[in-house]
Design an enzyme around this catalytic site. Sequence first.
Site, PDB file in Angstrom:
ATOM      1  N   ARG A 118      27.965 -54.638 -48.857  1.00 21.50           N
ATOM      2  CA  ARG A 118      27.789 -55.667 -49.897  1.00 21.50           C
ATOM      3  C   ARG A 118      29.135 -56.174 -50.410  1.00 21.50           C
ATOM      4  NH1 ARG A 118      23.388 -52.559 -49.492  1.00 21.50           N
ATOM      5  NH2 ARG A 118      21.349 -53.245 -50.276  1.00 21.50           N
ATOM      6  N   ARG A 169      14.224 -52.956 -33.672  1.00 19.02           N
ATOM      7  CA  ARG A 169      13.722 -52.841 -35.054  1.00 19.02           C
ATOM      8  C   ARG A 169      13.113 -54.157 -35.547  1.00 19.02           C
ATOM      9  NH1 ARG A 169      18.152 -49.823 -38.617  1.00 19.02           N
ATOM     10  NH2 ARG A 169      16.394 -49.781 -40.072  1.00 19.02           N
ATOM     11  N   GLN A 173      16.818 -53.682 -48.146  1.00 15.00           N
ATOM     12  CA  GLN A 173      17.380 -54.686 -47.239  1.00 15.00           C
ATOM     13  C   GLN A 173      16.620 -55.997 -47.365  1.00 15.00           C
ATOM     14  OE1 GLN A 173      17.342 -52.848 -43.368  1.00 15.00           O
ATOM     15  NE2 GLN A 173      18.902 -51.344 -43.931  1.00 15.00           N
ATOM     16  N   ASP A 228      16.959 -42.141 -46.726  1.00 13.18           N
ATOM     17  CA  ASP A 228      17.834 -41.783 -45.595  1.00 13.18           C
ATOM     18  C   ASP A 228      18.074 -40.283 -45.496  1.00 13.18           C
ATOM     19  OD1 ASP A 228      18.103 -44.396 -44.732  1.00 13.18           O
ATOM     20  OD2 ASP A 228      19.845 -44.775 -45.993  1.00 13.18           O
ATOM     21  N   LYS A 254      13.368 -46.815 -38.919  1.00 12.72           N
ATOM     22  CA  LYS A 254      14.816 -46.740 -39.168  1.00 12.72           C
ATOM     23  C   LYS A 254      15.564 -46.843 -37.826  1.00 12.72           C
ATOM     24  CE  LYS A 254      14.529 -46.388 -43.583  1.00 12.72           C
ATOM     25  NZ  LYS A 254      15.029 -47.471 -44.433  1.00 12.72           N
TER      26      LYS A 254
HETATM   27  C1  S3P Z   1      19.865 -49.830 -47.157  1.00 12.91           C
HETATM   28  C2  S3P Z   1      18.520 -49.786 -47.369  1.00 12.91           C
HETATM   29  C3  S3P Z   1      17.631 -48.827 -46.717  1.00 12.91           C
HETATM   30  C4  S3P Z   1      18.396 -47.683 -46.056  1.00 12.91           C
HETATM   31  C5  S3P Z   1      19.605 -48.167 -45.311  1.00 12.91           C
HETATM   32  C6  S3P Z   1      20.549 -48.879 -46.265  1.00 12.91           C
HETATM   33  C7  S3P Z   1      20.674 -50.834 -47.878  1.00 12.91           C
HETATM   34  O1  S3P Z   1      16.899 -49.500 -45.714  1.00 12.91           O
HETATM   35  O2  S3P Z   1      17.549 -46.973 -45.188  1.00 12.91           O
HETATM   36  O3  S3P Z   1      20.291 -47.099 -44.705  1.00 12.91           O
HETATM   37  O4  S3P Z   1      21.912 -50.710 -47.917  1.00 12.91           O
HETATM   38  O5  S3P Z   1      20.076 -51.774 -48.436  1.00 12.91           O
HETATM   39  P1  S3P Z   1      15.494 -50.258 -46.037  1.00 12.91           P
HETATM   40  O6  S3P Z   1      15.812 -51.423 -46.867  1.00 12.91           O
HETATM   41  O7  S3P Z   1      14.958 -50.638 -44.688  1.00 12.91           O
HETATM   42  O8  S3P Z   1      14.659 -49.227 -46.737  1.00 12.91           O
END
Ligand code: S3P
Length: 450
Positions: free
Chosen positions: A33, A129, A176, A327, A354
């Site tokens: 970010r 994915r 995400q 995670d 994942k």
């Molecule tokens: C993340 C969100 C999570 C996480 C990933 C990092 C992020 O994924 O599993 O390692 O930085 O926004 P999801 O949004 O698919 O849950």
Amino acid sequence: MSSHGAPIPMTSTACGPLTGRAEVPGDKSISHRSLILGALSIGETKISGLLEGQDVLDTAKAMRAFGAEVTDHGGGNWSVHGVGVGGFAEPDQVIDCGNSGTGVRLIMGAMATSPITATFTGDASLNGRPMARVTDPLSLFGCEAVGREGGRLPMTLVGASQPVPVNYVVPVPSAQVKSAVLLAGLNAPGKTIVIEAEATRDHTERMLAGFGAEITTEIADAGRVITLTGQPELTAQTIDVPRDPSSAAFPVCAALIVPGSDVLVPGIGLNPTRAGLYTTLRDMGADLTYENERVEGGEPVADLRARFSPDMVGITVPPERAASMIDEYPMLSVVAAFAKGDTHMPGVRELRVKESDRIDAMATGLRDNGITVKDGEDWWTVTGLGHGNVPGGALCVSHLDHRIAMSFMVLGMATNAPVRLDDGGPIATSFPIFEGLMADLGAQVTRDPA
Ligand code: S3P
């Protein structure tokens, strides 16, 4: 195969006490970010403590391709000269996000409301994915996406030339997806509203506010209602990235299961949307304390002290806690093998999409090492054997997934027979110093001839 080269087979052998300080790298979510928001700002964003794992390096490269000036000053210090909201240039090459779902999904959001076209690809894991979870809401802004069957990469996005703001209820607990919609909303006029039923990590909201966007979060019956006012001028920031609680999980959990251990993991971000593992471990009876609790850069931070915990017991992990430790379930499942009784983990369907199907990858490897695991579509249960009773001895498969690879290497630190891994290459995506850091604590993780 490793995502970026030949496979790196490894073996982890039971070791003496793990002791010392474990300085884990910067937070992966905040690192991505920092680069993306820096690229969307005016001025020079200075970042220290950036995670220099392959996932984040791929995002840095992508930001350059969209026109930002990204400079590596060495030692985790980076700077980004941004192009401003709506200022992304059209990349003249395919954007390769490697193994990173966070990278590709956030970047797709960031470009979706600019009148440019970009094509995205990744490694075999990322190209398998689901991306429709992001491109569906992005289409509401006016962005078009063409990908492979099932909404998979490689995929081309044509950004909206006249974006409209969006009101979107996120159908799965995913930071995400939430973040992709908010980043797209930056260049749409008016208010973009995102509603999430379950709280997921809130770094995007916190950082957008820090960069000067008008963004509010209200708690309503439907969940968290996040409202972003579009087309702000984001101002460059100075960011000190906190250390990653997801990476800290490995030395912390290793210390809990290796007899005699006492490990300090300093400066770990304990944002409540991220810290669920540590609450769970304490609920299981782990000797885990938070020392020197403080607030840094608006985030709660503490030094974690983990000591060998022979009396941990299995529990049912509350499903409403899942998003805050999503995670960490692979690592938790290993700790559960050394606890007494069943650890039941419900409400974790997201683990199936994942970097690998994490329930399947862990359940298979744990069973091969003599541990009983039951699983269904959105739950799994590990039956703990207690300390000194976990057999080990199997060859595990990492499935291009860094967290699976590291979890099995921690397993081998306390099993009766060594645990082998087909490929430790993926570890470099999030924790490039894992082997050296664990060796300094006293672990015996070795590379084997390929
Ligand atoms: C993340 C969100 C999570 C996480 C990933 C990092 C992020 O994924 O599993 O390692 O930085 O926004 P999801 O949004 O698919 O849950």
